[in-house]
Motif scaffolding. Structure first.
Motif, mmCIF file in Angstrom:
data_model
loop_
_atom_site.group_PDB
_atom_site.id
_atom_site.type_symbol
_atom_site.label_atom_id
_atom_site.label_comp_id
_atom_site.label_asym_id
_atom_site.label_seq_id
_atom_site.Cartn_x
_atom_site.Cartn_y
_atom_site.Cartn_z
ATOM 1 N N UNK A 334 5.111 1.034 9.368
ATOM 2 C CA UNK A 334 4.369 1.265 8.133
ATOM 3 C C UNK A 334 5.295 1.249 6.915
ATOM 4 N N UNK A 335 4.785 0.697 5.839
ATOM 5 C CA UNK A 335 5.454 0.801 4.546
ATOM 6 C C UNK A 335 5.078 2.154 3.955
ATOM 7 N N UNK A 336 5.990 3.128 4.068
ATOM 8 C CA UNK A 336 5.643 4.497 3.646
ATOM 9 C C UNK A 336 5.529 4.654 2.140
ATOM 10 N N UNK A 337 5.811 3.595 1.368
ATOM 11 C CA UNK A 337 5.635 3.656 -0.075
ATOM 12 C C UNK A 337 4.228 3.257 -0.493
ATOM 13 N N UNK A 338 3.456 2.740 0.453
ATOM 14 C CA UNK A 338 2.098 2.296 0.139
ATOM 15 C C UNK A 338 1.105 3.391 0.483
ATOM 16 N N UNK A 339 0.184 3.655 -0.451
ATOM 17 C CA UNK A 339 -0.806 4.715 -0.278
ATOM 18 C C UNK A 339 -1.642 4.506 0.977
ATOM 19 N N UNK A 340 -1.890 3.263 1.353
ATOM 20 C CA UNK A 340 -2.771 2.958 2.477
ATOM 21 C C UNK A 340 -2.281 3.581 3.779
ATOM 22 N N UNK A 341 -0.978 3.675 3.957
ATOM 23 C CA UNK A 341 -0.429 4.155 5.232
ATOM 24 C C UNK A 341 -0.126 5.646 5.227
ATOM 25 N N UNK A 342 -0.566 6.372 4.225
ATOM 26 C CA UNK A 342 -0.229 7.797 4.144
ATOM 27 C C UNK A 342 -0.855 8.570 5.304
ATOM 28 N N UNK A 343 -0.085 9.466 5.862
ATOM 29 C CA UNK A 343 -0.510 10.385 6.917
ATOM 30 C C UNK A 343 -1.056 9.671 8.151
ATOM 31 N N UNK A 344 -0.579 8.473 8.421
ATOM 32 C CA UNK A 344 -1.005 7.764 9.620
ATOM 33 C C UNK A 344 -0.001 8.017 10.736
ATOM 34 N N UNK A 345 -0.518 8.263 11.925
ATOM 35 C CA UNK A 345 0.344 8.460 13.082
ATOM 36 C C UNK A 345 0.460 7.162 13.870
ATOM 37 N N UNK A 346 -0.666 6.601 14.290
ATOM 38 C CA UNK A 346 -0.644 5.359 15.066
ATOM 39 C C UNK A 346 -1.882 4.526 14.770
ATOM 40 N N UNK A 347 -1.691 3.215 14.663
ATOM 41 C CA UNK A 347 -2.771 2.254 14.474
ATOM 42 C C UNK A 347 -2.782 1.331 15.683
ATOM 43 N N UNK A 348 -3.927 1.247 16.350
ATOM 44 C CA UNK A 348 -4.045 0.368 17.506
ATOM 45 C C UNK A 348 -4.604 -0.991 17.082
ATOM 46 N N UNK A 467 -8.792 6.316 9.519
ATOM 47 C CA UNK A 467 -8.131 6.880 8.340
ATOM 48 C C UNK A 467 -7.522 5.791 7.467
ATOM 49 N N UNK A 468 -6.969 4.743 8.116
ATOM 50 C CA UNK A 468 -6.384 3.671 7.335
ATOM 51 C C UNK A 468 -7.451 2.905 6.559
ATOM 52 N N UNK A 469 -8.613 2.678 7.184
ATOM 53 C CA UNK A 469 -9.708 1.996 6.491
ATOM 54 C C UNK A 469 -10.179 2.834 5.306
ATOM 55 N N UNK A 470 -10.259 4.151 5.504
ATOM 56 C CA UNK A 470 -10.652 5.047 4.406
ATOM 57 C C UNK A 470 -9.640 4.990 3.272
#
Length: 615
Positions: A334-348, A467-470
């Motif tokens: 994840x690009x941790x500077x992008x708001x979209x990936x905030x607080x994400x643990x895992x994306x399948x 969460x990522x879609x949200x």
């Protein structure tokens, strides 16, 4: 001498009067000098624009339990950070933004008010007292937005969260999300099973916060009221449909494109005359004409494999195996500077593709252990472990999802038949376009499971796809300024030198502990040996030997403990010395430097001779 005193008093008076006039006039009210390394007190330009464009008066109420958090320093420190940010926002919004700090003490109307607003209460102690630390926003139209609890670990997104809250109060109307998809996403009735099939969970999520509008995949125009367009698995689109999408993006529309080299979620209608047709059918999607105009390379026949993020799945034989094409992306992906990936643990994700473009800012990437294969290899794949046979890492990070940056141009520079060329938009210097090389991650089977609970379906997520879609829609459906806001650095500044000293000492401490444990084990072995060798007849001799061994062990134990105390003392001594040096610099050295500068100025100032200054 008297004249000098009078002049000094007049100068002091002028200085004080000037300070009062400047502070009251507000000439420098927005002037700040932020000397912090991470610019903690500097607002993002997007936030400033949102604050300057507030139409209706907004009142932000920060509920913070002051007394209840007396022994929770982390919350008290974070409260100061939140208030500093709110005050800075208030300065930019002038009179349009009001900020209040409220202490909801136990059994008070303020506590009842906090509960009514839906703020999260954390119980502390045995006296029934709760800790509130939430933000409530209200506008003059009685619209309400709430952040139930301000968590310190979300500090990097604090500015975005508050700016989003203010923007929602300033624009309370629901945004319209348009969905153009070749896959079934909405609720439907299955005639074969004779039952209703629910919509995908992410669609249900969107319907709570947005107005969702379905757009036919063959549509030749996109309504102007659509704020965000989700283009999912586009296949063989007509020229007019492509042109409509092209102009939507170039006119500033927010576009989310989801393509896939092999969509597991695509259902092929079986052909009774050709049973193999369903297996041989292409399940890929592409937007080749638009991608080419945007300088984005994407191969719809290539599937990404990644050993680092390979997901464990159940094989047809029932065993658990690692599947190189099924990915559980996390951490460095994840690009941790992008708001979209905030607080994400895992994306399948499953059988994903990748993009190659200089003008694409990565949001999700593979590891450097990744490699590629063809989508044909997926069609008749029976044993996932066979993907390991010819697997060889490319030592390259592939972009799975990203934002378009820079200028994009139209794929139809001459327009199309029946369209007035004077209305044609040729380019967009600030596109709002996000690309994903996977569609399967949108579907329930990749991230959520359902259970029947007393006749109702209850869903529980096992991955953060929802969460990522949200996050994605919250970001893209907001104002252009909100889209440009990125995560900020934390205010916490660890004492790295102290941590290094502690680490070094801890290593020594563990080393000594291991010595103590080893000596203890050796002594116990000797005691056991004595007990085995001596019989009941030598009980007295055995007891004497045992006492000697115990005495020896106690002596060794005391020596080791003494060494441990010595290590700890040295640790504290190093830290205390460091603190003493810092205090000396702050308290003694700085004033000394200022004094020396003053002496230097006085020493070299012109000397007065006979009522006139010497030249």
């Amino acid at each position: 001498m008297k004249s000098h005193t009078t002049k000094l008093i007049i100068l002091i008076g002028i200085f004080l009067l000037g300070s009062i006039i400047i502070s009251q006039s507000g000439i420098f009210s927005h002037t700040r000098l932020d000397l912090t390394e991470n610019k903690l007190f500097t607002l993002n330009e997007g936030t400033k624009n949102i604050l300057k464009n507030i139409d209706e008066n907004i009142h932000l109420k920060l509920y913070f339990s002051d007394e209840a958090t007396h022994n929770i320093p982390i919350l008290r420190t974070y409260k100061n950070t939140v208030m500093d940010l709110l005050n800075e926002m208030q300065r930019y919004a002038d009179t349009k933004l009001e900020v209040s700090l409220i202490d909801p003490k136990i059994f008070t109307p303020e506590e009842d008010e906090a509960s009514q607003f839906g703020l999260q209460a954390l119980p502390v102690g045995d006296g029934g007292e709760n800790v509130f630390f939430g933000l409530v926003g209200e506008n003059s139209l009685d619209s309400l937005e709430v952040i139930p609890f301000l968590q310190p670990d979300r500090e990097s997104f604090l500015e975005y969260d508050i700016a989003q809250l203010i923007n929602s109060l300033n624009h309370p109307e629901k945004n319209i999300i348009g969905i153009m998809s070749s896959l079934e996403l909405q609720a439907k009735f299955d005639p074969l099973k004779g039952e209703a099939v629910p919509a995908q969970v992410f669609i249900t999520q969107l319907q709570k916060d947005y107005t969702v509008k379905n757009i036919d995949i063959t549509a030749e125009s996109i309504d102007e009221d659509v704020n965000v367009l989700l283009l999912i698995h586009p296949k063989e689109l007509s020229e007019k449909t492509l042109f409509a999408i092209d102009q939507f993006a170039l006119k500033g529309g927010r576009l989310l494109v989801f393509v896939d080299p092999y969509a597991q979620s695509e259902v092929i209608t079986p052909d009774p005359q050709n049973p193999m047709a369903a297996y041989q059918a292409d399940k890929n999607s592409d937007l080749n004409r638009l991608f080419s105009a945007w300088n984005v390379n994407y191969d719809p026949k290539k599937v990404l494999l990644d050993d680092k993020y390979a997901l464990n799945i159940q094989s047809p034989q029932g065993a658990r195996v690692r599947h190189l094409a099924y990915l559980a992306l996390k951490g460095e992906a994840f690009n941790n500077k992008d708001i979209i990936t905030r607080e994400l643990d895992a994306i399948n994700m499953a059988t994903v593709g990748y993009f190659d473009a200089d003008n694409l800012q990565a949001i999700i990437s593979s590891s450097s252990d990744a490699s590629t294969t063809t989508s044909e290899a997926m069609k008749f794949l029976v044993d996932p472990t066979s993907l390991f046979k010819n697997y060889s890492p490319d030592n390259k990070n592939y972009t799975i999802a990203g934002r378009l940056t820079g200028t994009i141009k139209t794929a139809f520079p001459d327009g199309i038949e029946g369209v007035d060329k004077t209305t044609l938009v040729q380019e967009n210097t600030d596109p709002k376009v996000v690309l994903f090389a996977d569609v399967d991650f949108l579907f329930d089977q990749m991230w959520v499971r359902s259970q029947n609970f007393f006749g109702r379906k209850v869903y529980s997520a096992f991955a953060d796809n929802g969460n990522m879609i949200t996050n994605l829609l919250d970001n893209m459906a907001g104002s252009p300024d909100l889209i440009n806001i990125r995560g900020r650095k934390n205010s916490a500044r660890p004492f790295t030198k102290v941590m290094e000293l502690q680490k070094a000492s801890d290593e020594k401490f563990r080393e000594q502990e291991n010595v103590l444990k080893q000596r203890l084990r050796e002594t116990e072995e000797k005691l056991n040996k004595i007990q085995r060798e001596r019989g009941q007849q030598n009980r007295l001799i055995m007891s004497q030997e045992l006492e000697q061994e115990i005495h020896k062990f106690q002596k060794e134990k005391l020596e080791v403990r003494k060494k441990l105390r010595e290590v700890r003392r040295n640790l504290n001594k190093d830290i205390q010395n460091l603190g003493s040096h810092l205090k000396m610099i702050n308290i003694g050295l700085i004033p000394l430097l200022i004094s020396l500068i003053g002496i230097f100025v006085l020493w070299f100032r012109p000397k007065k001779k006979g009522g006139h200054y010497a030249k």
